[in-house]
Write an enzyme that holds these catalytic residues in place. Structure first.
Site, mmCIF file in Angstrom:
data_model
loop_
_atom_site.group_PDB
_atom_site.id
_atom_site.type_symbol
_atom_site.label_atom_id
_atom_site.label_comp_id
_atom_site.label_asym_id
_atom_site.label_seq_id
_atom_site.Cartn_x
_atom_site.Cartn_y
_atom_site.Cartn_z
ATOM 1 N N HIS A 176 -1.460 0.385 -9.620
ATOM 2 C CA HIS A 176 -2.114 -0.533 -8.667
ATOM 3 C C HIS A 176 -2.808 -1.672 -9.422
ATOM 4 O O HIS A 176 -4.024 -1.847 -9.318
ATOM 5 C CB HIS A 176 -3.106 0.225 -7.780
ATOM 6 C CG HIS A 176 -3.465 -0.535 -6.535
ATOM 7 N ND1 HIS A 176 -3.839 0.078 -5.365
ATOM 8 C CD2 HIS A 176 -3.508 -1.869 -6.265
ATOM 9 C CE1 HIS A 176 -4.101 -0.827 -4.435
ATOM 10 N NE2 HIS A 176 -3.902 -2.032 -4.969
ATOM 11 N N GLU B 290 -3.491 7.635 -4.504
ATOM 12 C CA GLU B 290 -3.937 7.091 -5.795
ATOM 13 C C GLU B 290 -5.270 7.713 -6.212
ATOM 14 O O GLU B 290 -6.105 7.964 -5.347
ATOM 15 C CB GLU B 290 -4.099 5.564 -5.667
ATOM 16 C CG GLU B 290 -2.777 4.885 -5.405
ATOM 17 C CD GLU B 290 -2.920 3.386 -5.114
ATOM 18 O OE1 GLU B 290 -4.039 2.844 -5.236
ATOM 19 O OE2 GLU B 290 -1.921 2.776 -4.737
ATOM 20 N N ARG C 167 0.871 -1.176 0.000
ATOM 21 C CA ARG C 167 0.000 0.000 0.000
ATOM 22 C C ARG C 167 0.908 1.226 0.000
ATOM 23 O O ARG C 167 1.988 1.205 0.627
ATOM 24 C CB ARG C 167 -0.880 0.041 1.257
ATOM 25 C CG ARG C 167 -2.041 -0.922 1.266
ATOM 26 C CD ARG C 167 -3.164 -0.476 0.322
ATOM 27 N NE ARG C 167 -4.312 -1.372 0.332
ATOM 28 C CZ ARG C 167 -4.482 -2.395 -0.504
ATOM 29 N NH1 ARG C 167 -3.568 -2.672 -1.420
ATOM 30 N NH2 ARG C 167 -5.572 -3.136 -0.447
HETATM 31 P P1 NAP Z 1 -0.903 -11.660 4.873
HETATM 32 O O1 NAP Z 1 -0.833 -13.105 4.499
HETATM 33 O O2 NAP Z 1 -1.764 -11.248 6.003
HETATM 34 O O3 NAP Z 1 0.603 -11.168 5.119
HETATM 35 C C1 NAP Z 1 0.915 -9.945 5.691
HETATM 36 C C2 NAP Z 1 2.348 -9.994 6.208
HETATM 37 O O4 NAP Z 1 2.701 -8.684 6.657
HETATM 38 C C3 NAP Z 1 2.539 -10.943 7.391
HETATM 39 O O5 NAP Z 1 3.734 -11.667 7.240
HETATM 40 C C4 NAP Z 1 2.639 -9.989 8.591
HETATM 41 O O6 NAP Z 1 3.452 -10.468 9.658
HETATM 42 C C5 NAP Z 1 3.323 -8.813 7.936
HETATM 43 N N1 NAP Z 1 3.164 -7.589 8.722
HETATM 44 C C6 NAP Z 1 2.032 -7.041 9.203
HETATM 45 N N2 NAP Z 1 2.314 -5.919 9.900
HETATM 46 C C7 NAP Z 1 3.655 -5.781 9.857
HETATM 47 C C8 NAP Z 1 4.559 -4.838 10.393
HETATM 48 N N3 NAP Z 1 4.131 -3.808 11.134
HETATM 49 N N4 NAP Z 1 5.889 -5.010 10.159
HETATM 50 C C9 NAP Z 1 6.335 -6.049 9.414
HETATM 51 N N5 NAP Z 1 5.516 -6.975 8.878
HETATM 52 C C10 NAP Z 1 4.206 -6.839 9.092
HETATM 53 O O7 NAP Z 1 -1.408 -10.800 3.637
HETATM 54 P P2 NAP Z 1 -1.174 -11.062 2.068
HETATM 55 O O8 NAP Z 1 -2.287 -11.842 1.514
HETATM 56 O O9 NAP Z 1 0.225 -11.539 1.852
HETATM 57 O O10 NAP Z 1 -1.353 -9.545 1.532
HETATM 58 C C11 NAP Z 1 -0.500 -8.524 2.014
HETATM 59 C C12 NAP Z 1 -0.927 -7.160 1.542
HETATM 60 O O11 NAP Z 1 -0.601 -6.976 0.180
HETATM 61 C C13 NAP Z 1 -2.410 -6.812 1.595
HETATM 62 O O12 NAP Z 1 -2.858 -6.509 2.895
HETATM 63 C C14 NAP Z 1 -2.494 -5.631 0.649
HETATM 64 O O13 NAP Z 1 -2.261 -4.426 1.362
HETATM 65 C C15 NAP Z 1 -1.344 -5.879 -0.329
HETATM 66 N N6 NAP Z 1 -1.841 -6.217 -1.675
HETATM 67 C C16 NAP Z 1 -1.592 -5.354 -2.709
HETATM 68 C C17 NAP Z 1 -2.053 -5.674 -3.969
HETATM 69 C C18 NAP Z 1 -1.799 -4.788 -5.146
HETATM 70 O O14 NAP Z 1 -2.617 -4.771 -6.066
HETATM 71 N N7 NAP Z 1 -0.679 -4.090 -5.195
HETATM 72 C C19 NAP Z 1 -2.788 -6.846 -4.185
HETATM 73 C C20 NAP Z 1 -3.020 -7.683 -3.113
HETATM 74 C C21 NAP Z 1 -2.527 -7.362 -1.856
HETATM 75 P P3 NAP Z 1 3.095 -11.797 10.493
HETATM 76 O O15 NAP Z 1 3.228 -12.930 9.530
HETATM 77 O O16 NAP Z 1 4.118 -11.853 11.543
HETATM 78 O O17 NAP Z 1 1.684 -11.595 10.973
HETATM 79 C C1 8YV Z 2 -7.016 -4.761 -5.822
HETATM 80 C C2 8YV Z 2 -5.533 -5.027 -3.706
HETATM 81 O O1 8YV Z 2 -6.488 -3.941 -6.813
HETATM 82 O O2 8YV Z 2 -6.307 -7.093 -2.898
HETATM 83 C C3 8YV Z 2 -5.847 -5.990 -2.620
HETATM 84 O O3 8YV Z 2 -5.598 -5.650 -1.457
HETATM 85 O O4 8YV Z 2 -4.976 -4.002 -3.473
HETATM 86 C C4 8YV Z 2 -5.837 -5.368 -5.124
HETATM 87 O O5 8YV Z 2 -5.956 -6.722 -5.341
HETATM 88 C C5 8YV Z 2 -8.028 -4.026 -5.075
HETATM 89 O O6 8YV Z 2 -8.404 -4.586 -3.877
HETATM 90 C C6 8YV Z 2 -9.238 -3.789 -5.952
HETATM 91 O O7 8YV Z 2 -10.228 -3.184 -5.244
#
Ligand code: NAP
Ligand code: 8YV
Length: 320
Positions: A278, A260, A231
């Site tokens: 994004h 954004e 993010r």
């Molecule tokens: P997840 O499985 O919950 O993994 C999150 C990781 O972040 C965990 O390892 C957690 O630590 C770590 N974390 C949380 N707070 C932290 C902190 N303060 N310092 C260091 N590490 C920390 O989630 P995920 O499915 O991998 O998704 C992660 C994130 O990716 C989403 O929440 C979203 O913001 C982002 N995302 C972006 C896109 C995009 O389109 N660019 C798409 C999808 C997701 P622990 O394992 O120790 O709990």
């Molecule tokens: C999407 C994301 O672009 O899953 C997330 O957290 O940031 C992305 O997969 C978004 O959620 C679409 O609304």
């Protein structure tokens, strides 16, 4: 029988909206566009449809006395006031897992694009420069050191891909994960100092705000690259711009931004930065899977059936 009524807030994906409209009466952003009409229909609303970048505030939740759930199209739900929802007995769901591969793929793509100058190389050919000028040399990715900030579902998928590139993987997270065999650093700064590429893939929100600050960027150093697919709020964007301008880091690959869809113009001009809008989960296959899961959660929640993928805070409530 009349169909249940749903409120769609900003940033709901069209595929998700389409599915919702076949099963529910959907009020699209009525709370913003027509507050008087919204006040009348608010008692009928049983579900809120949101996206990963949507905001659902306590004050909105308080206006909906019969709301059962907020179903988010996205794994990130930092814009939703989950505590306010829980306080009112409202569940929140999201779409974990189905987008993991795509986001990990894009993280690798950004790493390769910025270090191997793929965007500039493409321009070099298209602008007819190949016959007359060499492209400057790039930076090798295979065998280099990768630091992952957040070794969750997506972080682990990035690590698997990096291992196939013979990269040396290290990470930081809230908790150490000894079973992975990767080196754990207790702070982001220590991790940044030890790697060539720092990939950020934590949730957004207050807990991670500006986790990547000027000190972390200085620790990453003039040969280090920052990749952010988490993010925009996780990175201090102004500090990043200054670090890039001063050559305190080598470059950046960015899919997410602080405000954004607005991206600071200072970043547009930098040739050592690759910018994407994004779009890490933006493939036909994954957006379909996200829409199906978000819709299935909405259907289950409205019908009072078990939710497929409640957010961890709500899972804990359901277990208790
Ligand atoms: P997840 O499985 O919950 O993994 C999150 C990781 O972040 C965990 O390892 C957690 O630590 C770590 N974390 C949380 N707070 C932290 C902190 N303060 N310092 C260091 N590490 C920390 O989630 P995920 O499915 O991998 O998704 C992660 C994130 O990716 C989403 O929440 C979203 O913001 C982002 N995302 C972006 C896109 C995009 O389109 N660019 C798409 C999808 C997701 P622990 O394992 O120790 O709990
Ligand atoms: C999407 C994301 O672009 O899953 C997330 O957290 O940031 C992305 O997969 C978004 O959620 C679409 O609304």
């Amino acid at each position: 029988m009349s169909r249940p009524e749903i409120l769609a807030v900003a940033n709901v994906h069209p595929l998700y909206l389409k599915a919702l409209k076949e099963a529910f009466v959907v009020h699209e952003r009525t709370h913003e566009g027509d507050p008087a009409a919204f006040a009348l229909l608010a008692p009928n609303i049983v579900g809120i449809a949101a996206g990963g970048e949507s905001t659902v505030s306590r004050s909105l939740l308080e206006q909906l006395p019969n709301l059962k759930l907020v179903s988010v199209f996205g794994v990130g739900y930092d814009g939703i006031d989950v505590q306010a929802a829980i306080d009112r007995g409202v569940m929140v769901t999201h779409t974990p897992g189905v987008l993991t591969d795509d986001v990990a793929d894009l993280a690798m793509g950004l790493m390769l694009a910025v270090s191997r100058q793929i965007v500039q190389a493409d321009q070099h050919v298209r602008l007819g420069r190949w016959p007359t000028a060499p492209l400057p040399l790039g930076r090798k990715v295979s065998g280099s050191r990768l630091g992952i900030v957040g070794l969750g579902r997506i972080g682990a998928a990035i690590a698997r891909r990096a291992v196939a590139f013979d990269m040396l993987v290290a990470y930081t997270a809230r908790t150490e994960k000894p079973a992975t065999g990767f080196h754990f650093y207790a702070t982001v700064e220590q991790l940044a100092a030890a790697v060539d590429f720092l990939v950020v893939i934590t949730p957004g929100g207050q807990g991670t705000r500006h986790l990547i600050n000027a000190s972390v960027l200085s620790a990453l150093g003039p040969n280090g690259y920052l990749i952010n697919v988490a993010r925009g709020s996780v990175v201090d964007e102004q500090a990043l711009i200054e670090a890039l301008q001063d050559g305190r880091i080598a470059g950046a690959g960015l899919d997410v931004f602080a405000a954004e869809p607005h991206v600071p113009e200072a970043l547009w001009r930098m040739s050592n930065v690759v910018l994407t809008p994004h779009m890490a989960s933006a493939t036909h296959q994954t957006r379909r899977a996200m829409a199906d899961l978000a819709f299935a959660n909405m259907q289950a929640g409205v019908a009072g059936q078990p939710l497929l993928t409640p957010v961890p805070e709500c899972q804990a409530l359901l277990v208790a």
